[in-house]
Design a protein around this motif. Structure first.
Motif, PDB file in Angstrom:
ATOM      1  N   ILE A 159       0.579  -1.738  -0.113  1.00 32.08           N
ATOM      2  CA  ILE A 159      -0.081  -0.135  -0.274  1.00 32.08           C
ATOM      3  C   ILE A 159       1.019   1.503   0.378  1.00 32.08           C
ATOM      4  CG2 ILE A 159      -1.808   1.461   1.399  1.00 32.08           C
ATOM      5  CD1 ILE A 159      -2.263  -0.689   2.094  1.00 32.08           C
ATOM      6  N   PRO A 160       2.293   1.421   0.948  1.00 30.19           N
ATOM      7  CA  PRO A 160       2.473   2.232   0.755  1.00 30.19           C
ATOM      8  C   PRO A 160       3.792   2.601  -0.828  1.00 30.19           C
ATOM      9  CG  PRO A 160       3.186   1.533   3.138  1.00 30.19           C
ATOM     10  CD  PRO A 160       1.992   0.573   1.917  1.00 30.19           C
ATOM     11  N   LEU A 161       3.819   1.242  -1.245  1.00 31.03           N
ATOM     12  CA  LEU A 161       4.208   1.392  -2.752  1.00 31.03           C
ATOM     13  C   LEU A 161       3.884   1.881  -3.130  1.00 31.03           C
ATOM     14  CD1 LEU A 161       6.753   1.381  -4.407  1.00 31.03           C
ATOM     15  CD2 LEU A 161       6.149  -1.869  -3.974  1.00 31.03           C
ATOM     16  N   PRO A 209      -1.266  -7.097  -7.385  1.00 29.56           N
ATOM     17  CA  PRO A 209      -2.534  -6.659  -7.476  1.00 29.56           C
ATOM     18  C   PRO A 209      -2.879  -5.409  -6.437  1.00 29.56           C
ATOM     19  CG  PRO A 209      -2.130  -8.787  -7.544  1.00 29.56           C
ATOM     20  CD  PRO A 209      -0.782  -8.593  -7.070  1.00 29.56           C
ATOM     21  N   VAL A 210      -2.297  -4.971  -5.171  1.00 36.96           N
ATOM     22  CA  VAL A 210      -2.733  -4.580  -4.655  1.00 36.96           C
ATOM     23  C   VAL A 210      -1.129  -3.170  -3.784  1.00 36.96           C
ATOM     24  CG1 VAL A 210      -0.572  -4.291  -2.014  1.00 36.96           C
ATOM     25  CG2 VAL A 210      -2.610  -3.719  -1.501  1.00 36.96           C
ATOM     26  N   GLY A 245      -6.759   2.940  -7.840  1.00 37.55           N
ATOM     27  CA  GLY A 245      -7.109   4.274  -6.958  1.00 37.55           C
ATOM     28  C   GLY A 245      -6.728   5.398  -6.822  1.00 37.55           C
ATOM     29  N   ILE A 246      -5.388   5.704  -6.295  1.00 37.81           N
ATOM     30  CA  ILE A 246      -5.543   7.345  -6.090  1.00 37.81           C
ATOM     31  C   ILE A 246      -5.818   8.231  -7.228  1.00 37.81           C
ATOM     32  CG2 ILE A 246      -3.754   8.151  -4.847  1.00 37.81           C
ATOM     33  CD1 ILE A 246      -3.085   6.695  -3.112  1.00 37.81           C
ATOM     34  N   LEU A 255      -8.513  -0.087  -3.371  1.00 35.24           N
ATOM     35  CA  LEU A 255      -7.925  -0.192  -2.385  1.00 35.24           C
ATOM     36  C   LEU A 255      -8.575  -2.061  -2.231  1.00 35.24           C
ATOM     37  CD1 LEU A 255      -5.605   1.266  -0.606  1.00 35.24           C
ATOM     38  CD2 LEU A 255      -6.969  -1.376   0.211  1.00 35.24           C
ATOM     39  N   MET A 256      -9.554  -1.828  -1.836  1.00 36.97           N
ATOM     40  CA  MET A 256     -10.320  -3.743  -1.516  1.00 36.97           C
ATOM     41  C   MET A 256      -9.782  -4.394  -2.909  1.00 36.97           C
ATOM     42  SD  MET A 256     -10.646  -3.456   1.620  1.00 36.97           S
ATOM     43  CE  MET A 256     -11.436  -4.886   1.509  1.00 36.97           C
TER      44      MET A 256
END
Length: 286
Positions: free
Chosen positions: A118-120, A175-176, A183-184, A218-219
């Motif tokens: 997620i941070p990446l 994928p995440v 998404g962002i 994200l989900m």
């Protein structure tokens, strides 16, 4: 031109270069032992929690947690019935301990993948340069055959649970990262401008605007990460990862169709439960 075609180029010693790199990295045994202890600690903690609960309590707790996560998504009662019946079947078949080991491996790999991914993905969304660098790496991670990840995992971490988690982590993280980035980046620019007009800092824009609006994407990444982690954990039974995959692997070696089918059925039940929970959480409030 003809002369060029006649010249036989010597093959690149790529395999030797990779072997040399692996041999050099193997010198950092202390670092890999540190990583091993962290991953083993997380997995053992999750497994301890599963072992702490009596099986009947566990069978009740899973549908209860599912309801807490998905209560606003309009989830039908069929999923709760499937979870209870599926878990009772796994218990009846004698695969309960193997199931909890598999779920512990999946959760360990997924948690680490989310913490790193997620941070990446956020960093990629904030920087076109980072996106240009990371995207080819993600392509490499997703297209490399799953079995190839087992080789360096064994070379650096030996045989057992930890290399299985490492290989699942590498295989399941793209994928995440991609979905967080996507998404962002898809957050409407006018909303970002409105947040800036009200004096929001970059951190406030991320937490209060971008991540909430990117939640569905994200989900979806979380869902795919967990599914890929499950598939890789099953494959990692070849290098000593415990769980249902080990039962399937042994059944293949013995040509035991019955045991292979029942263990495979237990994997399917676990996969459906994880998939439906994460999908329903994605539909929550939406």
């Amino acid at each position: 031109m003809v002369m060029l075609c006649m010249i036989k180029l010597a093959p690149l010693p790529l395999a030797k270069w990779v072997d040399a790199l692996v041999a050099w990295l193997a010198k950092f045994a202390g670092f890999f032992n540190f990583i091993t202890n962290i991953i083993a600690g997380i997995n053992n903690a999750i497994q301890w929690l599963f072992d702490l609960l009596p099986i009947p309590v566990f069978i009740v707790v899973i549908p209860l947690l599912t309801w807490l996560v998905t209560r606003k998504s309009g989830l039908h009662w069929q999923l709760f019935a499937f979870e209870i019946l599926g878990l009772l079947l796994i218990w009846n078949l004698g695969y309960w301990r193997d199931m909890t080991q598999t779920i512990a491996l999946v959760l360990t790999a997924s948690i680490i993948a989310l913490v790193l991914g997620i941070p990446l993905g956020i960093w990629m969304a904030k920087s076109n340069l980072v996106e240009a660098i990371v995207k080819p790496v993600l392509d490499f991670m997703q297209t490399m055959p799953a079995f190839v990840y087992l080789i360096p995992a064994v070379a650096f971490f030996g045989i057992g649970t930890v290399p299985g988690v490492i290989s699942a982590l590498i295989f399941a993280m793209p994928p995440v990262v991609r979905m967080t980035n996507l998404g962002i980046r898809e957050v409407p620019a006018d909303l970002i401008e409105a947040a800036e007009a009200y004096g929001s800092t970059s951190w406030q824009k991320l937490i209060k605007v971008q991540l909430p609006l990117a939640r569905k994407s994200l989900m979806a990444g979380v869902n795919q990460t967990m599914m890929l982690a499950l598939s890789m954990v099953v494959t990692a039974s070849m290098i000593g990862a415990m769980g249902l995959g080990e039962k399937v692997y042994f059944a293949v070696g013995r040509n035991d169709a019955g045991s292979g089918f029942t263990a495979g059925l237990a994997i399917v039940i676990v996969a459906i439960i994880l998939d439906r929970i994460t999908q329903s959480a994605n539909q929550k409030d939406g």
